[in-house]
Design an enzyme around this catalytic site. Structure first.
Site, PDB file in Angstrom:
ATOM      1  N   GLN A  61      -4.518  -1.089   9.538  1.00 30.02           N
ATOM      2  CA  GLN A  61      -4.469  -2.446   8.984  1.00 30.02           C
ATOM      3  C   GLN A  61      -5.074  -3.436   9.978  1.00 30.02           C
ATOM      4  O   GLN A  61      -4.764  -3.418  11.173  1.00 30.02           O
ATOM      5  CB  GLN A  61      -3.012  -2.830   8.652  1.00 30.02           C
ATOM      6  CG  GLN A  61      -2.875  -4.165   7.937  1.00 30.02           C
ATOM      7  CD  GLN A  61      -3.504  -4.186   6.548  1.00 30.02           C
ATOM      8  OE1 GLN A  61      -3.563  -3.172   5.860  1.00 30.02           O
ATOM      9  NE2 GLN A  61      -3.997  -5.340   6.140  1.00 30.02           N
ATOM     10  N   ASP A  89     -10.680   3.236   4.014  1.00 32.48           N
ATOM     11  CA  ASP A  89     -11.075   1.828   3.926  1.00 32.48           C
ATOM     12  C   ASP A  89     -12.595   1.644   3.849  1.00 32.48           C
ATOM     13  O   ASP A  89     -13.064   0.548   3.561  1.00 32.48           O
ATOM     14  CB  ASP A  89     -10.574   1.087   5.173  1.00 32.48           C
ATOM     15  CG  ASP A  89      -9.348   0.243   4.893  1.00 32.48           C
ATOM     16  OD1 ASP A  89      -9.207  -0.252   3.759  1.00 32.48           O
ATOM     17  OD2 ASP A  89      -8.548   0.056   5.827  1.00 32.48           O
ATOM     18  N   LYS A 120       0.840  -1.207   0.000  1.00 34.76           N
ATOM     19  CA  LYS A 120       0.000   0.000   0.000  1.00 34.76           C
ATOM     20  C   LYS A 120       0.871   1.252   0.000  1.00 34.76           C
ATOM     21  O   LYS A 120       0.584   2.219  -0.716  1.00 34.76           O
ATOM     22  CB  LYS A 120      -0.947  -0.013   1.221  1.00 34.76           C
ATOM     23  CG  LYS A 120      -2.021  -1.095   1.109  1.00 34.76           C
ATOM     24  CD  LYS A 120      -2.829  -1.298   2.390  1.00 34.76           C
ATOM     25  CE  LYS A 120      -3.812  -2.453   2.192  1.00 34.76           C
ATOM     26  NZ  LYS A 120      -4.634  -2.741   3.391  1.00 34.76           N
TER      27      LYS A 120
END
Ligand code: GUN
Length: 282
Positions: A97, A120, A53
């Site tokens: 994460q 997200d 990422k």
């Protein structure tokens, strides 16, 4: 024989497009988009995903703010980091994460991220907006899946879509997005009485459970579109999906490989969400 839905190639196109938009935007005075990546603990897979990422951020010309915290970080420490990122004007997107180490309250952490910076799409407010069919930051893997289906040229209107897996990250949001495109959607899970029968009826199959080859090739309907979200490591170290790719390819019209299918699209959509959060084109 199925045609391959090449997520690696499509993601590369998306990144190229984003890179051009970022360069043009900065030229006309828009702020450089910034994504904060928050990684807690030592999960090896999470470290790999976050590395990808961050690399993608660099490639398209975003700033990356990386916060790495030890596994024994307290809830309070993590929440105060998130608060700093929420108020930092250079940070437009925040990604925590998952999974978080044991002892941390994942739901509370996701709720602490500003919904406006929720790259997200995991904040309850954004998930609620998705449920109501409103514009919002949406989860990246389902967005990537929808782009792949669009790239196949298959029209979802009236099709039977079967989602295997009911997570908040993939199963539930992809079901809503397929429904929004007028598919008839079933969500299957570990208590589903006859998974084979459900899969056999699917014009579009989304497999997102994380169990190697749970979906057998002979279950696939002739001509189906098969999207495999699973990334499972076998004993020999290789990666494989939730679907038996070889056998399924003999029956499907389109199929995603693992790796190189959904994974790269998830990252491309994370960047796209961050750009939207930065420049407000949502
Ligand atoms: N863990 C597994 N998938 C994801 C994802 O899409 N985003 C984050 N933040 N963590 C994950």
């Amino acid at each position: 024989m199925a045609r391959i839905l090449d997520g690696k190639a499509l993601a590369s196109q998306v990144r190229q497009n984003l890179k051009e938009r970022v360069a043009e935007g900065i030229q006309v005075g828009l702020p450089q988009p910034g994504l904060a990546t928050v990684l807690v603990g030592d999960d090896p897979a999470s470290h790999v995903y976050v590395k990808f990422k961050r690399r993608a951020c660099d490639e398209v010309g975003f700033q990356n703010f990386h916060i790495e915290l030890p596994a024994d970080t307290t809830q309070g420490e993590l929440l105060s980091k998130i608060d700093e990122l929420n108020t930092n004007p250079e940070v437009h997107g925040i990604l925590v994460q998952l999974p978080l180490p044991k002892g941390l309250d994942e739901a509370a952490v996701l709720q602490a991220v500003s919904p406006l910076k929720d790259a997200d799409g995991f904040h309850p407010m954004n998930q609620g907006a998705l449920m109501q069919g409103k514009q919002s930051l949406r989860p990246c893997t389902p967005l990537g899946i929808m782009s792949l289906i669009e790239a196949s040229g298959v029209d979802l209107n009236g099709k039977k879509a079967v989602v295997v897996g009911r997570s908040n990250i993939v199963g539930k949001p992809i079901a809503l997005m397929l429904l929004e495109k007028h598919a008839t959607v079933s969500i299957c899970h570990s208590r589903t009485a006859d998974l084979a029968a459900e899969v056999r009826a699917a014009d579009v199959l989304i497999a997102a459970v994380g169990r190697a080859h749970l979906v057998q090739g002979q279950w696939i309907k002739e001509g189906a579109v098969v999207i495999d979200v699973g990334i499972n490591r076998l004993e020999d170290g290789s990666l494989t999906g939730d679907v038996d790719f070889e056998k399924a390819s003999e029956r499907a019209s389109w199929i995603t490989p693992v790796p190189g299918g959904v994974g790269p699209m998830t990252i491309a959509m994370l960047l796209s969400n961050t750009l939207d959060a930065a420049w407000g084109n949502k």
